[in-house]
Design an enzyme around this catalytic site. Structure first.
Site, short mmCIF file in Angstrom:
data_model
loop_
_atom_site.label_atom_id
_atom_site.label_comp_id
_atom_site.label_asym_id
_atom_site.label_seq_id
_atom_site.Cartn_x
_atom_site.Cartn_y
_atom_site.Cartn_z
N TRP A 10 -17.63 11.75 -7.16
CA TRP A 10 -18.49 13.13 -6.81
C TRP A 10 -18.27 13.70 -5.55
CZ3 TRP A 10 -23.48 11.33 -10.14
CH2 TRP A 10 -22.99 11.36 -11.37
N HIS A 96 -9.95 7.20 1.72
CA HIS A 96 -9.69 8.35 0.87
C HIS A 96 -9.06 9.16 1.95
CE1 HIS A 96 -10.34 12.23 -1.34
NE2 HIS A 96 -10.62 11.54 -2.43
N GLU A 168 -2.99 8.36 -4.31
CA GLU A 168 -3.50 9.64 -4.59
C GLU A 168 -2.56 10.48 -3.48
OE1 GLU A 168 -7.71 10.27 -5.93
OE2 GLU A 168 -7.95 9.78 -3.81
C1 PEP Z 1 -10.08 12.69 -5.13
O1 PEP Z 1 -10.90 13.15 -4.58
O2 PEP Z 1 -9.93 11.53 -5.20
C2 PEP Z 1 -9.44 13.40 -6.36
C3 PEP Z 1 -8.47 12.97 -6.90
O3 PEP Z 1 -9.95 14.75 -6.59
P1 PEP Z 1 -9.58 15.74 -7.75
O4 PEP Z 1 -9.45 14.90 -9.08
O5 PEP Z 1 -10.47 16.90 -7.68
O6 PEP Z 1 -7.94 16.15 -7.48
#
Ligand code: PEP
Length: 261
Positions: A10, A96, A168
């Site tokens: 979130w 992150h 990611e």
């Molecule tokens: C994240 O913050 O890890 C992420 C994947 O954000 P979003 O889904 O908004 O790209």
């Protein structure tokens, strides 16, 4: 069958009113879809306890978006791993890209946090991934190796036992430009092979989830891939209907896979 890990990040969003409505709806409708999904919610720190009280009896798990590096003492503004554990946190996101970028977190610091989380038997969710320019320069695998190596250097061969890795790509986070599922699948395969090799093949399973602009329209294309073990979801996890849809899609894919096996 390995459950899929569906994580809501979130970030710095939400308030008491909206969180209450979200969780009320989720509690009413989620039980059908938990057989093959492990659902984890990571709210802002100040709402952890509130979320925990709402989910503790329904098999949804509590996660934190980060952790401080010290356990206690004169560290104004920090939240320690002991405090997270005290309020029911079982999973902690670490590294992150927003922490790496806005808080200048290095691979070394992230490795220390990762070790701290593991030392208390909580489960780290380690975020790794390349920037847009690194991808353009074909450096993705080098960047990922460096991010993983710093963990191995700090914790040794068994570093990734009982952990989650979230791939990611930075260019896909919050941009609406999700990565190509086939590309993600190939990177996940690379991550698993690399971690397996560095671990002297002594890991039973390596969990790698994908994050970056996932929504209910593209979730299926990711979850269908054999090496995508779940999703880390930012903005789409803020809207209850959208989040539940993704969980439902994940459940349906698992059911299909069971029927075909
Ligand atoms: C994240 O913050 O890890 C992420 C994947 O954000 P979003 O889904 O908004 O790209």
């Amino acid at each position: 069958m390995q459950k899929k890990f569906i994580v809501a990040n979130w970030k710095l969003n939400g308030d008491i009113k909206n969180i209450t409505i979200f969780l009320k709806n989720l509690k009413l409708n989620i039980s059908l879809y938990l057989k093959y999904n492990t659902v984890i919610i990571t709210p802002p720190t100040i709402y952890l306890e509130r979320v925990y009280q709402n989910i503790k009896n329904i098999n949804i798990f509590l996660g934190s978006q980060d952790v401080g590096i010290n356990k206690k003492g004169a560290f104004t503004g920090e939240t320690s791993i002991l405090m997270l554990q005290d309020v029911g946190v079982q999973y902690v996101i670490v590294g992150h890209s927003e922490r790496r970028l806005f808080h200048h977190e290095s691979n070394k610091l992230i490795a220390k946090k990762f070790g701290l989380i593991k030392s208390l038997n909580l489960i780290p969710i380690l975020c790794i991934g390349e920037s847009e320019s690194e991808k353009r320069q074909n450096q993705t695998k080098e960047i990922i190796k460096n991010q993983l190596n710093s963990i191995f250097e700090y914790l040794g061969k068994k570093a990734f036992l009982n952990t989650i890795i979230a791939y990611e790509p930075i260019w896909a986070i919050g941009t609406g430009l999700s990565a190509d599922p086939i590309y993600v699948e190939s990177i996940h395969k690379f991550i698993k092979d690399y971690v397996n090799k560095q671990s002297a093949n002594n890991l039973e399973k390596i969990i790698v989830q994908y994050g970056g602009s996932v929504n209910s329209k593209n979730a299926k294309s990711f979850l269908k891939q054999p090496n995508i073990d779940g999703l880390l979801i930012g903005s789409a996890s803020l809207i209850y209907e959208e989040f539940l849809k993704i969980i439902k899609i994940s459940h349906e894919i698992s059911c299909e896979q069971i029927n075909y096996s």
